[in-house]
Motif scaffolding. Structure first.
Motif, PDB file in Angstrom:
ATOM      1  N   LYS A  43       0.801  -1.236   0.000  1.00 43.17           N
ATOM      2  CA  LYS A  43       0.000   0.000   0.000  1.00 43.17           C
ATOM      3  C   LYS A  43       0.828   1.278   0.000  1.00 43.17           C
ATOM      4  CE  LYS A  43      -3.953   2.271   0.369  1.00 43.17           C
ATOM      5  NZ  LYS A  43      -4.836   2.383  -0.818  1.00 43.17           N
ATOM      6  N   PRO A  44       1.899   1.376   0.792  1.00 42.46           N
ATOM      7  CA  PRO A  44       2.665   2.638   0.810  1.00 42.46           C
ATOM      8  C   PRO A  44       3.346   2.971  -0.517  1.00 42.46           C
ATOM      9  CG  PRO A  44       3.186   1.267   2.733  1.00 42.46           C
ATOM     10  CD  PRO A  44       2.417   0.407   1.777  1.00 42.46           C
ATOM     11  N   LEU A  78      -6.360  -2.842  -5.110  1.00 42.87           N
ATOM     12  CA  LEU A  78      -5.097  -3.416  -4.647  1.00 42.87           C
ATOM     13  C   LEU A  78      -5.320  -4.847  -4.159  1.00 42.87           C
ATOM     14  CD1 LEU A  78      -2.127  -3.312  -3.866  1.00 42.87           C
ATOM     15  CD2 LEU A  78      -2.791  -2.137  -1.738  1.00 42.87           C
ATOM     16  N   GLU A  79      -6.384  -5.066  -3.409  1.00 43.72           N
ATOM     17  CA  GLU A  79      -6.669  -6.398  -2.885  1.00 43.72           C
ATOM     18  C   GLU A  79      -6.978  -7.382  -4.012  1.00 43.72           C
ATOM     19  OE1 GLU A  79      -9.577  -6.218   0.225  1.00 43.72           O
ATOM     20  OE2 GLU A  79      -8.236  -5.105   1.573  1.00 43.72           O
ATOM     21  N   ARG A  80      -7.711  -6.929  -5.033  1.00 43.64           N
ATOM     22  CA  ARG A  80      -7.986  -7.816  -6.173  1.00 43.64           C
ATOM     23  C   ARG A  80      -6.690  -8.226  -6.868  1.00 43.64           C
ATOM     24  NH1 ARG A  80     -12.638  -4.499  -6.743  1.00 43.64           N
ATOM     25  NH2 ARG A  80     -11.547  -3.079  -8.192  1.00 43.64           N
ATOM     26  N   SER A 109       0.965   1.393 -11.387  1.00 43.35           N
ATOM     27  CA  SER A 109       0.297   1.978 -10.220  1.00 43.35           C
ATOM     28  C   SER A 109       1.275   2.450  -9.146  1.00 43.35           C
ATOM     29  CB  SER A 109      -0.647   0.938  -9.605  1.00 43.35           C
ATOM     30  OG  SER A 109       0.079  -0.202  -9.202  1.00 43.35           O
ATOM     31  N   PHE A 110       2.591   2.387  -9.418  1.00 45.57           N
ATOM     32  CA  PHE A 110       3.559   2.842  -8.424  1.00 45.57           C
ATOM     33  C   PHE A 110       3.359   4.326  -8.144  1.00 45.57           C
ATOM     34  CE2 PHE A 110       6.733  -0.556 -10.022  1.00 45.57           C
ATOM     35  CZ  PHE A 110       6.136  -1.512  -9.221  1.00 45.57           C
ATOM     36  N   SER A 111       3.494   4.689  -6.886  1.00 44.17           N
ATOM     37  CA  SER A 111       3.418   6.104  -6.527  1.00 44.17           C
ATOM     38  C   SER A 111       4.637   6.827  -7.079  1.00 44.17           C
ATOM     39  CB  SER A 111       3.370   6.257  -4.999  1.00 44.17           C
ATOM     40  OG  SER A 111       4.572   5.782  -4.418  1.00 44.17           O
ATOM     41  N   CYS A 112       4.579   8.159  -7.133  1.00 44.32           N
ATOM     42  CA  CYS A 112       5.681   8.950  -7.715  1.00 44.32           C
ATOM     43  C   CYS A 112       7.004   8.621  -7.048  1.00 44.32           C
ATOM     44  CB  CYS A 112       5.400  10.433  -7.572  1.00 44.32           C
ATOM     45  SG  CYS A 112       3.995  10.967  -8.577  1.00 44.32           S
TER      46      CYS A 112
END
Length: 200
Positions: free
Chosen positions: A138-139, A148-150, A191-194
């Motif tokens: 998640k972070p 995310l869970e799927r 989907s990675f954060s910046c």
């Protein structure tokens, strides 16, 4: 004179003995009568603890899984990591849990195939792994929790399939872990954060 075991201690002893039978003789040989003989107790004591062979197998299945889940959680919740380190640790720890059981978990699962009880327990265990994977990832990702869970459900399915191939001897632990890491990376790439994109 030997000390009498408490009910909890006896149950642990019986589960340890049951696991030894599976390791040495195979899951098909695990019956309550065989368990009683190996543990040096009367059959009624074994039946009092588990009732049926199916219940014994379920309890052994859960016991092994709880040990794996605890080891996985310990490996994943210590220290701060970037996305690449997280993915590598996640894949390695998950695959190692299966390597550690040397096939007993799969053998017991196969012995329970078709059991309605097994399906219920398996779903509970899967839900626990999904929550753990999602919490660790998640972070590092910009995904809604449900999405995310799927994705974690799909990734865990892939990890389980890879572990089965490894247990059958068709690939090594390092190869399975590396492939699993690649699948996790690919499943989350967009989907990675910046911050995680910069690290990746």
């Amino acid at each position: 004179m030997s000390r009498r075991l408490s009910r909890v201690q006896r149950r642990h002893q019986l589960l340890d003995t049951a696991l030894t039978i599976v390791r040495e003789e195979g899951a098909d040989r695990l019956t309550l009568g065989r368990l009683a003989a190996r543990a040096g107790i009367s059959k009624p004591v074994a039946y009092d603890h588990f009732g049926t062979r199916s219940t014994l197998l379920i309890e052994l299945y859960k016991s092994l899984d709880q040990a794996q889940a605890a080891a996985l959680k310990e490996a994943l919740t210590t220290g701060e990591r970037g996305i690449e380190e997280t993915i590598t640790a996640l894949a390695s720890a998950y695959i190692h849990c299966y390597a550690d059981t040397t096939g007993e978990w799969h053998a017991i699962g196969a012995a329970l195939a078709g059991s309605e009880e097994k399906e219920t327990v398996y779903q509970e265990l899967l839900d626990g792994y999904v929550r753990l994977f999602a919490a660790v990832l998640k972070p590092h990702v910009d995904l809604q929790q449900a999405e995310l869970e799927r994705r974690c459900i799909g990734l865990i399915g892939a990890g389980e399939a890879l572990s089965a191939v490894m247990v059958r001897g068709n690939c090594g632990e390092a190869e399975a872990a590396e492939t699993f890491a690649s699948l996790i990376r690919g499943g989350l790439r967009n989907s990675f954060s910046c911050r995680s994109d910069e690290e990746a």
